[in-house]
Design a protein around this motif. Structure first.
Motif, PDB file in Angstrom:
ATOM      1  N   TYR A 178       0.856  -1.186   0.000  1.00  0.00           N
ATOM      2  CA  TYR A 178       0.000   0.000   0.000  1.00  0.00           C
ATOM      3  C   TYR A 178       0.893   1.237   0.000  1.00  0.00           C
ATOM      4  CZ  TYR A 178       1.172   0.142   4.987  1.00  0.00           C
ATOM      5  OH  TYR A 178       1.851   0.185   6.179  1.00  0.00           O
ATOM      6  N   ASP A 179       0.283   2.385  -0.262  1.00  0.00           N
ATOM      7  CA  ASP A 179       1.003   3.650  -0.228  1.00  0.00           C
ATOM      8  C   ASP A 179       0.974   4.200   1.186  1.00  0.00           C
ATOM      9  OD1 ASP A 179       1.479   3.547  -2.960  1.00  0.00           O
ATOM     10  OD2 ASP A 179      -0.443   4.525  -3.419  1.00  0.00           O
ATOM     11  N   VAL A 180       2.140   4.408   1.771  1.00  0.00           N
ATOM     12  CA  VAL A 180       2.227   4.961   3.122  1.00  0.00           C
ATOM     13  C   VAL A 180       1.565   6.333   3.151  1.00  0.00           C
ATOM     14  CG1 VAL A 180       3.789   5.786   4.919  1.00  0.00           C
ATOM     15  CG2 VAL A 180       4.295   3.661   3.691  1.00  0.00           C
ATOM     16  N   GLY A 181       0.677   6.544   4.116  1.00  0.00           N
ATOM     17  CA  GLY A 181      -0.032   7.803   4.230  1.00  0.00           C
ATOM     18  C   GLY A 181      -1.258   7.903   3.354  1.00  0.00           C
ATOM     19  N   GLY A 182      -1.523   6.867   2.535  1.00  0.00           N
ATOM     20  CA  GLY A 182      -2.683   6.875   1.642  1.00  0.00           C
ATOM     21  C   GLY A 182      -3.832   6.068   2.207  1.00  0.00           C
ATOM     22  N   GLU A 183      -4.697   5.617   1.301  1.00  0.00           N
ATOM     23  CA  GLU A 183      -5.863   4.843   1.704  1.00  0.00           C
ATOM     24  C   GLU A 183      -5.505   3.365   1.794  1.00  0.00           C
ATOM     25  OE1 GLU A 183      -9.680   3.728  -0.733  1.00  0.00           O
ATOM     26  OE2 GLU A 183      -9.944   5.749   0.100  1.00  0.00           O
ATOM     27  N   CYS A 184      -5.933   2.716   2.883  1.00  0.00           N
ATOM     28  CA  CYS A 184      -5.649   1.289   3.059  1.00  0.00           C
ATOM     29  C   CYS A 184      -6.452   0.464   2.066  1.00  0.00           C
ATOM     30  CB  CYS A 184      -6.019   0.838   4.466  1.00  0.00           C
ATOM     31  SG  CYS A 184      -5.045   1.550   5.798  1.00  0.00           S
ATOM     32  N   PRO A 185      -5.852  -0.523   1.447  1.00  0.00           N
ATOM     33  CA  PRO A 185      -6.654  -1.455   0.641  1.00  0.00           C
ATOM     34  C   PRO A 185      -7.539  -2.296   1.550  1.00  0.00           C
ATOM     35  CG  PRO A 185      -4.385  -2.225   0.823  1.00  0.00           C
ATOM     36  CD  PRO A 185      -4.415  -0.861   1.440  1.00  0.00           C
ATOM     37  N   ASP A 186      -8.694  -2.704   1.030  1.00  0.00           N
ATOM     38  CA  ASP A 186      -9.598  -3.546   1.812  1.00  0.00           C
ATOM     39  C   ASP A 186      -8.945  -4.893   2.088  1.00  0.00           C
ATOM     40  OD1 ASP A 186     -11.547  -1.599   1.782  1.00  0.00           O
ATOM     41  OD2 ASP A 186     -12.518  -2.383  -0.026  1.00  0.00           O
TER      42      ASP A 186
ATOM     43  N   LEU B   1      -6.288 -14.827   8.441  1.00  0.00           N
ATOM     44  CA  LEU B   1      -4.969 -14.955   9.065  1.00  0.00           C
ATOM     45  C   LEU B   1      -5.100 -15.113  10.574  1.00  0.00           C
ATOM     46  CD1 LEU B   1      -3.003 -12.265   7.025  1.00  0.00           C
ATOM     47  CD2 LEU B   1      -2.691 -14.745   6.917  1.00  0.00           C
ATOM     48  N   ALA B   2      -5.993 -14.303  11.183  1.00  0.00           N
ATOM     49  CA  ALA B   2      -6.183 -14.398  12.625  1.00  0.00           C
ATOM     50  C   ALA B   2      -6.694 -15.767  13.036  1.00  0.00           C
ATOM     51  CB  ALA B   2      -7.149 -13.304  13.091  1.00  0.00           C
ATOM     52  N   LEU B   3      -7.639 -16.317  12.263  1.00  0.00           N
ATOM     53  CA  LEU B   3      -8.191 -17.630  12.584  1.00  0.00           C
ATOM     54  C   LEU B   3      -7.153 -18.741  12.446  1.00  0.00           C
ATOM     55  CD1 LEU B   3     -11.686 -17.303  10.873  1.00  0.00           C
ATOM     56  CD2 LEU B   3     -11.234 -17.447  13.324  1.00  0.00           C
ATOM     57  N   LYS B   4      -6.112 -18.497  11.670  1.00  0.00           N
ATOM     58  CA  LYS B   4      -5.033 -19.475  11.523  1.00  0.00           C
ATOM     59  C   LYS B   4      -3.888 -19.226  12.496  1.00  0.00           C
ATOM     60  CE  LYS B   4      -6.010 -20.530   6.674  1.00  0.00           C
ATOM     61  NZ  LYS B   4      -6.391 -21.923   6.943  1.00  0.00           N
ATOM     62  N   GLY B   5      -4.114 -18.312  13.471  1.00  0.00           N
ATOM     63  CA  GLY B   5      -3.125 -18.092  14.518  1.00  0.00           C
ATOM     64  C   GLY B   5      -2.135 -16.988  14.240  1.00  0.00           C
ATOM     65  N   CYS B   6      -2.306 -16.228  13.161  1.00  0.00           N
ATOM     66  CA  CYS B   6      -1.374 -15.139  12.854  1.00  0.00           C
ATOM     67  C   CYS B   6      -1.787 -13.886  13.627  1.00  0.00           C
ATOM     68  CB  CYS B   6      -1.352 -14.868  11.358  1.00  0.00           C
ATOM     69  SG  CYS B   6      -0.792 -16.267  10.383  1.00  0.00           S
ATOM     70  N   GLU B   7      -1.557 -13.892  14.921  1.00  0.00           N
ATOM     71  CA  GLU B   7      -1.927 -12.760  15.767  1.00  0.00           C
ATOM     72  C   GLU B   7      -0.727 -12.379  16.626  1.00  0.00           C
ATOM     73  OE1 GLU B   7      -6.363 -12.839  17.026  1.00  0.00           O
ATOM     74  OE2 GLU B   7      -5.549 -14.804  17.454  1.00  0.00           O
ATOM     75  N   PRO B   8      -0.554 -11.111  16.936  1.00  0.00           N
ATOM     76  CA  PRO B   8      -1.365 -10.004  16.404  1.00  0.00           C
ATOM     77  C   PRO B   8      -0.986  -9.663  14.973  1.00  0.00           C
ATOM     78  CG  PRO B   8       0.385  -9.149  17.797  1.00  0.00           C
ATOM     79  CD  PRO B   8       0.479 -10.657  17.873  1.00  0.00           C
ATOM     80  N   LEU B   9      -1.930  -9.132  14.224  1.00  0.00           N
ATOM     81  CA  LEU B   9      -1.661  -8.694  12.862  1.00  0.00           C
ATOM     82  C   LEU B   9      -0.799  -7.437  12.886  1.00  0.00           C
ATOM     83  CD1 LEU B   9      -5.241  -9.151  11.393  1.00  0.00           C
ATOM     84  CD2 LEU B   9      -3.258 -10.594  10.936  1.00  0.00           C
ATOM     85  N   PRO B  10       0.032  -7.235  11.860  1.00  0.00           N
ATOM     86  CA  PRO B  10       0.900  -6.044  11.852  1.00  0.00           C
ATOM     87  C   PRO B  10       0.096  -4.760  11.663  1.00  0.00           C
ATOM     88  CG  PRO B  10       1.047  -7.221   9.762  1.00  0.00           C
ATOM     89  CD  PRO B  10       0.250  -8.086  10.675  1.00  0.00           C
ATOM     90  N   ARG B  11       0.599  -3.671  12.225  1.00  0.00           N
ATOM     91  CA  ARG B  11      -0.016  -2.361  12.022  1.00  0.00           C
ATOM     92  C   ARG B  11       0.366  -1.814  10.653  1.00  0.00           C
ATOM     93  NH1 ARG B  11       1.588   0.589  17.599  1.00  0.00           N
ATOM     94  NH2 ARG B  11       3.597  -0.271  17.016  1.00  0.00           N
ATOM     95  N   ARG B  12      -0.486  -0.911  10.134  1.00  0.00           N
ATOM     96  CA  ARG B  12      -0.225  -0.328   8.815  1.00  0.00           C
ATOM     97  C   ARG B  12      -0.288   1.196   8.916  1.00  0.00           C
ATOM     98  NH1 ARG B  12      -4.129  -3.023   4.478  1.00  0.00           N
ATOM     99  NH2 ARG B  12      -5.729  -2.251   5.910  1.00  0.00           N
TER     100      ARG B  12
END
Length: 275
Positions: A3-11, A19-30
């Motif tokens: 994604y573009d830093v400072g722009g709109e987050c992609p859905d 990812l969370a249901l497969k144990g990938c927690e915590p998710l990274p911040r953006r």
């Protein structure tokens, strides 16, 4: 993370949940900004918001099968709701009657559970897998603050809880509860902790509940589902290993339409010992 830093987050709500249901927690911040829903409408004020369905424009519906709350209510009435959350968006139906009375079976009422503690000593708590937040709403009516864990499984559960003026927390059963040791007065869970949870995950979750409760705090295990032979062979030993003291324990056969002959519900009020 492309994604573009400072722009709109992609859905990425659906991917993040997978990812969370497969144990990938915590998710990274953006470092980007998510889009707000078009035509956003502010929620109703408390206490009216506790039993008000919010405007459809409070949600971006793109990831979900339903595109409005009316669809979710009708879906619950006809097909059991998203991921078996039966009736939970229909605040004028069965959801409005939950936890109002002891039903003579495994169902306890909020008031009977609160009477088991000294008046005013149940103040803060957690509802694990609380759906649309009705348990927290019932407790809020009694001046108890409850955080609700819920997942956006094909419906905007977190936004619905927040619209009611309650606190949602999106975590899975695999994640350590984000509370310090010994801080909560009550933890509740209905239908989530049951025999579909692997034994090791269930036992770890119960020990974590024990950890976050203060001494004298209570865990309300609400409608734990299992088969008859599993109860004494598998689950009672797990509960005993954790170290709770039983205040109430009620087991009864599951009598729902389509239930098998040896399916059971267990509800229990379990205390963390003072010492």
């Amino acid at each position: 993370m492309a994604y573009d830093v400072g722009g709109e987050c992609p859905d990425d709500d659906a991917l993040a949940l997978q990812l969370a249901l497969k144990g990938c927690e915590p998710l990274p911040r953006r470092r980007c900004r998510p889009r707000s829903p078009a035509g956003y409408v502010e929620p109703a004020p408390l206490p009216r918001s506790l039993w008000s369905v919010p405007a459809d424009t409070t949600v971006r519906w793109a990831p979900y099968t339903c595109k409005n709350y009316t669809c979710l209510v009708q879906r619950a009435r006809t097909r059991g709701g998203p991921y078996f959350c039966k009736d939970c968006f229909d605040l004028e139906g069965k959801e409005r009657r939950r936890w109002q009375t002891d039903n003579g079976g495994p169902g306890f009422s909020v008031d009977s559970v609160l009477r088991s503690r000294a008046p005013g000593t149940v103040r803060i708590g957690l509802d694990i897998g609380g759906g649309t937040g009705t348990f927290a709403a019932r407790m809020r009516e009694r001046n108890v603050t409850v955080v609700t864990t819920t997942l956006d499984l094909d419906a905007p559960f977190n936004r619905f809880v927040a619209s009611r003026g309650l606190v949602p927390l999106q975590i899975t059963l695999m994640q350590r509860l984000p509370f310090a040791d010994g801080v909560l007065d009550i933890v509740h869970s209905m239908n989530v902790l049951s025999n579909w949870v692997p034994d090791a995950v269930l036992e770890s979750a119960l020990f974590d509940i024990y950890r976050v409760l203060r001494p004298g705090g209570v865990f309300w295990l609400d409608h734990f589902f299992c088969l008859g032979p599993q109860l004494n062979a598998t689950y009672v030993p797990i509960f005993d290993r954790v170290g709770f003291r039983r205040l109430r324990w009620k087991a009864g056969r599951k009598l729902d339409l389509g239930a098998e002959r040896n399916e059971w519900y267990v509800s229990a009020l379990l205390e963390k010992p003072m010492t």
